[in-house]
Design an enzyme around this catalytic site. Sequence first.
Site, PDB file in Angstrom:
ATOM      1  N   HIS A   1     -13.896 -45.314 -34.941  1.00 29.96           N
ATOM      2  CA  HIS A   1     -14.604 -44.053 -35.187  1.00 29.96           C
ATOM      3  C   HIS A   1     -15.997 -44.389 -35.724  1.00 29.96           C
ATOM      4  CE1 HIS A   1     -15.118 -39.868 -36.189  1.00 29.96           C
ATOM      5  NE2 HIS A   1     -15.620 -40.246 -37.354  1.00 29.96           N
TER       6      HIS A   1
ATOM      7  N   ASN B   1      -7.693 -47.020 -33.653  1.00 29.21           N
ATOM      8  CA  ASN B   1      -8.834 -46.285 -33.079  1.00 29.21           C
ATOM      9  C   ASN B   1     -10.109 -46.747 -33.766  1.00 29.21           C
ATOM     10  OD1 ASN B   1     -10.244 -44.193 -31.631  1.00 29.21           O
ATOM     11  ND2 ASN B   1     -10.267 -42.979 -33.508  1.00 29.21           N
TER      12      ASN B   1
ATOM     13  N   VAL C   1      -6.805 -35.805 -37.549  1.00 30.37           N
ATOM     14  CA  VAL C   1      -8.018 -36.218 -36.831  1.00 30.37           C
ATOM     15  C   VAL C   1      -8.759 -37.240 -37.693  1.00 30.37           C
ATOM     16  CG1 VAL C   1     -10.225 -35.445 -35.863  1.00 30.37           C
ATOM     17  CG2 VAL C   1      -8.189 -34.031 -35.606  1.00 30.37           C
ATOM     18  N   ASP C   2      -8.682 -38.497 -37.317  1.00 34.33           N
ATOM     19  CA  ASP C   2      -9.362 -39.599 -38.009  1.00 34.33           C
ATOM     20  C   ASP C   2      -8.944 -39.723 -39.472  1.00 34.33           C
ATOM     21  OD1 ASP C   2     -10.821 -40.092 -35.618  1.00 34.33           O
ATOM     22  OD2 ASP C   2     -12.230 -38.521 -36.149  1.00 34.33           O
TER      23      ASP C   2
ATOM     24  N   HIS D   1     -23.648 -51.216 -30.967  1.00 30.09           N
ATOM     25  CA  HIS D   1     -23.820 -52.637 -30.629  1.00 30.09           C
ATOM     26  C   HIS D   1     -23.757 -53.565 -31.836  1.00 30.09           C
ATOM     27  CE1 HIS D   1     -24.650 -52.123 -26.341  1.00 30.09           C
ATOM     28  NE2 HIS D   1     -25.110 -50.942 -26.719  1.00 30.09           N
TER      29      HIS D   1
ATOM     30  N   ASP E   1      -2.929 -41.572 -37.026  1.00 29.32           N
ATOM     31  CA  ASP E   1      -1.792 -40.720 -37.401  1.00 29.32           C
ATOM     32  C   ASP E   1      -2.000 -39.351 -36.751  1.00 29.32           C
ATOM     33  OD1 ASP E   1      -3.646 -39.374 -38.939  1.00 29.32           O
ATOM     34  OD2 ASP E   1      -2.892 -40.087 -40.869  1.00 29.32           O
TER      35      ASP E   1
ATOM     36  N   MET F   1     -10.972 -39.556 -25.610  1.00 30.46           N
ATOM     37  CA  MET F   1     -11.316 -38.221 -26.101  1.00 30.46           C
ATOM     38  C   MET F   1     -10.127 -37.250 -26.042  1.00 30.46           C
ATOM     39  SD  MET F   1     -14.271 -38.923 -27.009  1.00 30.46           S
ATOM     40  CE  MET F   1     -15.036 -37.377 -27.444  1.00 30.46           C
ATOM     41  N   ARG F   2      -8.988 -37.710 -26.509  1.00 32.67           N
ATOM     42  CA  ARG F   2      -7.798 -36.869 -26.567  1.00 32.67           C
ATOM     43  C   ARG F   2      -7.152 -37.050 -27.924  1.00 32.67           C
ATOM     44  NH1 ARG F   2      -6.559 -33.249 -23.180  1.00 32.67           N
ATOM     45  NH2 ARG F   2      -4.329 -33.648 -23.262  1.00 32.67           N
TER      46      ARG F   2
ATOM     47  N   GLY G   1     -16.879 -47.166 -21.903  1.00 33.94           N
ATOM     48  CA  GLY G   1     -16.009 -48.293 -22.223  1.00 33.94           C
ATOM     49  C   GLY G   1     -16.683 -49.521 -22.797  1.00 33.94           C
TER      50      GLY G   1
HETATM   51  C1  GRF Z   1     -17.782 -44.977 -29.629  1.00 40.51           C
HETATM   52  O1  GRF Z   1     -18.861 -44.600 -30.439  1.00 40.51           O
HETATM   53  C2  GRF Z   1     -16.494 -44.875 -30.399  1.00 40.51           C
HETATM   54  O2  GRF Z   1     -16.628 -45.181 -31.749  1.00 40.51           O
HETATM   55  C3  GRF Z   1     -16.145 -43.426 -30.243  1.00 40.51           C
HETATM   56  O3  GRF Z   1     -16.524 -43.115 -28.915  1.00 40.51           O
HETATM   57  C4  GRF Z   1     -17.555 -43.988 -28.501  1.00 40.51           C
HETATM   58  C5  GRF Z   1     -17.087 -44.657 -27.243  1.00 40.51           C
HETATM   59  O4  GRF Z   1     -18.058 -45.488 -26.676  1.00 40.51           O
HETATM   60  N1  GRF Z   1     -14.756 -43.177 -30.543  1.00 40.51           N
HETATM   61  P1  GRF Z   1     -17.653 -46.553 -25.568  1.00 40.51           P
HETATM   62  O5  GRF Z   1     -16.980 -45.784 -24.448  1.00 40.51           O
HETATM   63  O6  GRF Z   1     -16.726 -47.534 -26.201  1.00 40.51           O
HETATM   64  O7  GRF Z   1     -18.939 -47.169 -25.117  1.00 40.51           O
END
Ligand code: GRF
Length: 210
Positions: free
Chosen positions: A120, A118, A155-156, A183, A152, A101-102, A24
Amino acid sequence: MATPLAKATPHAPMRFAILASGRGSNAMALLDAFESGFIPAHVGVVISNKADAEVLSKAAARGYATQLIEHRGKTRAAHEQEVLACLRKQRIDHILLAGYMRIVSADFLREFSGKVLNIHPALLPDFPGLHAAEQQWQAGRKVVGATVHFVDAGVDTGQVILQGSLIARGDESADALAHRLLHEVEHLIYPRAVRLFLERMSYNEKDNTQ
Ligand code: GRF
């Protein structure tokens, strides 16, 4: 005498839900931005599908309502109905996926059309799917980045809102690159994309009332 025009009532701040499955760090960067007022809206609930997701304890420690809605042992539809019930109960307007992750189904999106964002870790449309940061490293890309996009049913594949990039160092490991991406890019662009999204929405509203 002409009736004075009614003053436009500014609507109550929008309510967001954050959905995450892991540590998170993006969720925390978003909460920082909500708390500082950089994103002028509220977070109504943080939801995870994983009992051991750090995001739940981190958000709860900051005083947010959290909800564990496990997917294991349920059909996708049944799990999504539980998530939707929680979102309705919390009167959520918009959803931020942050390491969730869904895959969300078209049925789920119908209720929140154009309202799910989202992040990515790649410059979409390149490298959709899993392990995108590592994929960029493996491909030897000099410029690597991350994307905030609308979700949508693909997938991405949703429309891009904001992208950010950095220059890969020739000598860093895949992990080091993924760490910098997280970061130096992801935590910066996600709050900015949400703010931009809200600004565009209020701009469109004004445009329609003129
Ligand atoms: C991140 O790299 C995000 O882009 C991807 O999953 C990772 C999640 O990291 N979808 P965190 O849980 O926000 O640290």
